[in-house]
Design a protein around this motif. Structure first.
Motif, PDB file in Angstrom:
ATOM      1  N   LYS A   1      88.088  45.100  28.846  1.00  0.00           N
ATOM      2  CA  LYS A   1      87.170  45.990  28.130  1.00  0.00           C
ATOM      3  C   LYS A   1      86.034  46.442  29.037  1.00  0.00           C
ATOM      4  O   LYS A   1      85.605  47.596  28.974  1.00  0.00           O
ATOM      5  CB  LYS A   1      86.614  45.271  26.906  1.00  0.00           C
ATOM      6  CG  LYS A   1      87.649  44.935  25.847  1.00  0.00           C
ATOM      7  CD  LYS A   1      87.007  44.223  24.663  1.00  0.00           C
ATOM      8  CE  LYS A   1      88.022  43.878  23.602  1.00  0.00           C
ATOM      9  NZ  LYS A   1      87.409  43.173  22.443  1.00  0.00           N
TER      10      LYS A   1
ATOM     11  N   THR B   1      77.137  34.877  23.492  1.00  0.00           N
ATOM     12  CA  THR B   1      78.227  35.608  22.864  1.00  0.00           C
ATOM     13  C   THR B   1      79.470  34.746  22.887  1.00  0.00           C
ATOM     14  O   THR B   1      79.811  34.136  23.895  1.00  0.00           O
ATOM     15  CB  THR B   1      78.505  36.960  23.555  1.00  0.00           C
ATOM     16  OG1 THR B   1      79.572  37.624  22.865  1.00  0.00           O
ATOM     17  CG2 THR B   1      78.874  36.788  25.021  1.00  0.00           C
TER      18      THR B   1
ATOM     19  N   SER C   1      81.792  40.758  21.212  1.00  0.00           N
ATOM     20  CA  SER C   1      81.829  41.827  20.208  1.00  0.00           C
ATOM     21  C   SER C   1      80.442  42.398  19.920  1.00  0.00           C
ATOM     22  O   SER C   1      80.305  43.602  19.672  1.00  0.00           O
ATOM     23  CB  SER C   1      82.467  41.310  18.917  1.00  0.00           C
ATOM     24  OG  SER C   1      81.729  40.235  18.374  1.00  0.00           O
ATOM     25  N   SER C   2      79.404  41.541  19.952  1.00  0.00           N
ATOM     26  CA  SER C   2      78.059  42.058  19.664  1.00  0.00           C
ATOM     27  C   SER C   2      77.607  43.045  20.734  1.00  0.00           C
ATOM     28  O   SER C   2      76.984  44.058  20.429  1.00  0.00           O
ATOM     29  CB  SER C   2      77.060  40.909  19.541  1.00  0.00           C
ATOM     30  OG  SER C   2      77.005  40.159  20.746  1.00  0.00           O
TER      31      SER C   2
ATOM     32  N   PHE D   1      88.638  40.131  28.142  1.00  0.00           N
ATOM     33  CA  PHE D   1      87.246  40.572  28.117  1.00  0.00           C
ATOM     34  C   PHE D   1      86.975  41.536  29.261  1.00  0.00           C
ATOM     35  O   PHE D   1      86.361  42.608  29.066  1.00  0.00           O
ATOM     36  CB  PHE D   1      86.323  39.359  28.209  1.00  0.00           C
ATOM     37  CG  PHE D   1      84.873  39.706  28.326  1.00  0.00           C
ATOM     38  CD1 PHE D   1      84.122  40.010  27.203  1.00  0.00           C
ATOM     39  CD2 PHE D   1      84.254  39.755  29.573  1.00  0.00           C
ATOM     40  CE1 PHE D   1      82.777  40.345  27.312  1.00  0.00           C
ATOM     41  CE2 PHE D   1      82.917  40.082  29.691  1.00  0.00           C
ATOM     42  CZ  PHE D   1      82.175  40.380  28.558  1.00  0.00           C
TER      43      PHE D   1
ATOM     44  N   PHE E   1      79.624  44.892  22.773  1.00  0.00           N
ATOM     45  CA  PHE E   1      80.424  46.116  22.705  1.00  0.00           C
ATOM     46  C   PHE E   1      80.050  46.942  21.476  1.00  0.00           C
ATOM     47  O   PHE E   1      79.987  48.174  21.538  1.00  0.00           O
ATOM     48  CB  PHE E   1      81.911  45.778  22.694  1.00  0.00           C
ATOM     49  CG  PHE E   1      82.391  45.115  23.961  1.00  0.00           C
ATOM     50  CD1 PHE E   1      82.174  45.708  25.190  1.00  0.00           C
ATOM     51  CD2 PHE E   1      83.060  43.911  23.924  1.00  0.00           C
ATOM     52  CE1 PHE E   1      82.603  45.105  26.367  1.00  0.00           C
ATOM     53  CE2 PHE E   1      83.507  43.301  25.084  1.00  0.00           C
ATOM     54  CZ  PHE E   1      83.276  43.897  26.310  1.00  0.00           C
ATOM     55  N   GLY E   2      79.793  46.266  20.355  1.00  0.00           N
ATOM     56  CA  GLY E   2      79.426  46.996  19.146  1.00  0.00           C
ATOM     57  C   GLY E   2      78.095  47.707  19.290  1.00  0.00           C
ATOM     58  O   GLY E   2      77.949  48.881  18.900  1.00  0.00           O
TER      59      GLY E   2
ATOM     60  N   SER F   1      82.414  36.132  21.854  1.00  0.00           N
ATOM     61  CA  SER F   1      83.551  37.023  22.063  1.00  0.00           C
ATOM     62  C   SER F   1      83.196  38.288  22.832  1.00  0.00           C
ATOM     63  O   SER F   1      84.080  38.961  23.351  1.00  0.00           O
ATOM     64  CB  SER F   1      84.147  37.424  20.702  1.00  0.00           C
ATOM     65  OG  SER F   1      83.204  38.194  19.961  1.00  0.00           O
TER      66      SER F   1
ATOM     67  N   GLN G   1      78.357  50.665  21.679  1.00  0.00           N
ATOM     68  CA  GLN G   1      79.014  51.812  21.048  1.00  0.00           C
ATOM     69  C   GLN G   1      78.017  52.645  20.252  1.00  0.00           C
ATOM     70  O   GLN G   1      78.018  53.882  20.310  1.00  0.00           O
ATOM     71  CB  GLN G   1      80.146  51.328  20.153  1.00  0.00           C
ATOM     72  CG  GLN G   1      81.052  52.414  19.623  1.00  0.00           C
ATOM     73  CD  GLN G   1      82.252  51.847  18.909  1.00  0.00           C
ATOM     74  OE1 GLN G   1      82.121  50.985  18.041  1.00  0.00           O
ATOM     75  NE2 GLN G   1      83.436  52.304  19.272  1.00  0.00           N
TER      76      GLN G   1
ATOM     77  N   LYS H   1      82.308  41.608   6.194  1.00  0.00           N
ATOM     78  CA  LYS H   1      81.952  41.777   7.594  1.00  0.00           C
ATOM     79  C   LYS H   1      80.454  42.044   7.760  1.00  0.00           C
ATOM     80  O   LYS H   1      79.800  42.582   6.876  1.00  0.00           O
ATOM     81  CB  LYS H   1      82.742  42.930   8.222  1.00  0.00           C
ATOM     82  CG  LYS H   1      84.248  42.697   8.263  1.00  0.00           C
ATOM     83  CD  LYS H   1      84.948  43.861   8.947  1.00  0.00           C
ATOM     84  CE  LYS H   1      86.456  43.620   9.052  1.00  0.00           C
ATOM     85  NZ  LYS H   1      87.150  44.750   9.723  1.00  0.00           N
TER      86      LYS H   1
END
Length: 282
Positions: free
Chosen positions: A198, A153, A157-158, A195, A160-161, A155, A164, A117
């Motif tokens: 979230k 993007t 994910s970048s 999406f 949201f990551g 998804s 965080q 990952k």
């Protein structure tokens, strides 16, 4: 391409991409084709524009971030890129459009490989006035606001990551927005409700999500689904930036030239989806 015998010659055509990925490879292919009538222009880091490309991200900086910085002040205003690549590509734009923002407030979060990952590290870097890499002082001040711009993007994910990690190093109540030039979501409209779940969730990491309308089908679905939530009394958290003014300005500024004579007619070929999508699915 040569015209068929007896057929009228094709008018000169220009080729335009919005915020392309793998720009050097794309330009090399377009140049080698000999088909396009674009005038050679050097790439400009401050506007992210060149012979075949422009970037609606500039309009986001000018219409959203510039007024926000003037309103909120620079002391607690941060632009955070979700990786080193986005930082290298857009730092010049941030410095040009937000001249009052200290270099120490234009940051990026590096990534590293953990097993199979790729994950974000728990550190924020910036380049000082001498061009030396420095680590940001943490935690961030109370009441800080953060904007995460990137090109695309698949998804979310970048975003949201990175959000965080920002919230782990910011005080409660920090404001976090994200902008993507291309909202691709794997070109699957059925993924839009998940999406938005979230974005609107009880523990939502983003206060606002911005994107351009370059990937039309997905963005239209996003707009429709987000409107349902606003209609049900939820706050507006999704904002769509029209690419049309950016494209129109490029057309006005780039008339076709053929054999040193300006033509009144103009035909422009526009690839509005991300070049990365073209390269991946061609």
């Amino acid at each position: 391409a040569p015209a068929l015998r007896g057929a009228p010659a094709l008018p000169p055509i220009q080729f335009l991409t919005l915020c392309p990925h793998e720009l050097d490879a794309l330009e090399a292919q377009l140049d080698a084709s000999g088909r396009w009538a674009n005038q050679r222009r050097p790439s400009d880091d401050a506007t992210q524009s060149g012979t075949y490309h422009i970037d609606p991200t500039l309009a986001f900086f000018e219409t959203v971030l510039k007024p926000a910085l003037a309103r909120d002040g620079a002391s607690k205003f941060f632009v955070v890129f979700p990786d080193a690549g986005a930082f290298a590509r857009l730092r010049g734009m941030a410095r040009s459009t937000l001249p009052g923002l200290p270099t120490s407030h234009i940051l990026y979060i590096p990534k590293k490989r953990v097993g199979s990952k790729i994950v974000h590290e728990e550190v924020f870097y910036y380049l000082d006035e001498a061009g030396e890499r420095q680590a940001a002082t943490l935690p961030f001040p109370s009441g800080a606001s953060f904007t995460m711009p990137d090109d695309f993007t698949a998804s979310g994910s970048s975003a949201f990551g990175a959000a965080q990690i920002i919230r782990r190093h910011a005080e409660p109540g920090a404001f976090v927005r994200a902008f993507f030039c291309h909202f691709i979501l794997d070109r699957d409209p059925s993924r839009v409700p998940g999406f938005l779940g979230k974005v609107y969730g009880a523990d939502a990491l983003l206060d606002e999500f911005h994107c351009s309308d370059s990937v039309f089908e997905i963005v239209e679905c996003l707009k429709s689904e987000a409107a349902k939530r606003v209609g049900a009394g939820r706050p507006q958290k999704v904002f769509i930036l029209s690419s049309a003014p950016t494209i129109a300005e490029w057309i006005r500024s780039n008339p076709v030239r053929e054999r040193n004579q300006w033509r009144n007619g103009l035909v422009v070929g526009i690839v509005a989806a991300a070049c990365v999508v073209w390269l991946k699915w061609r």
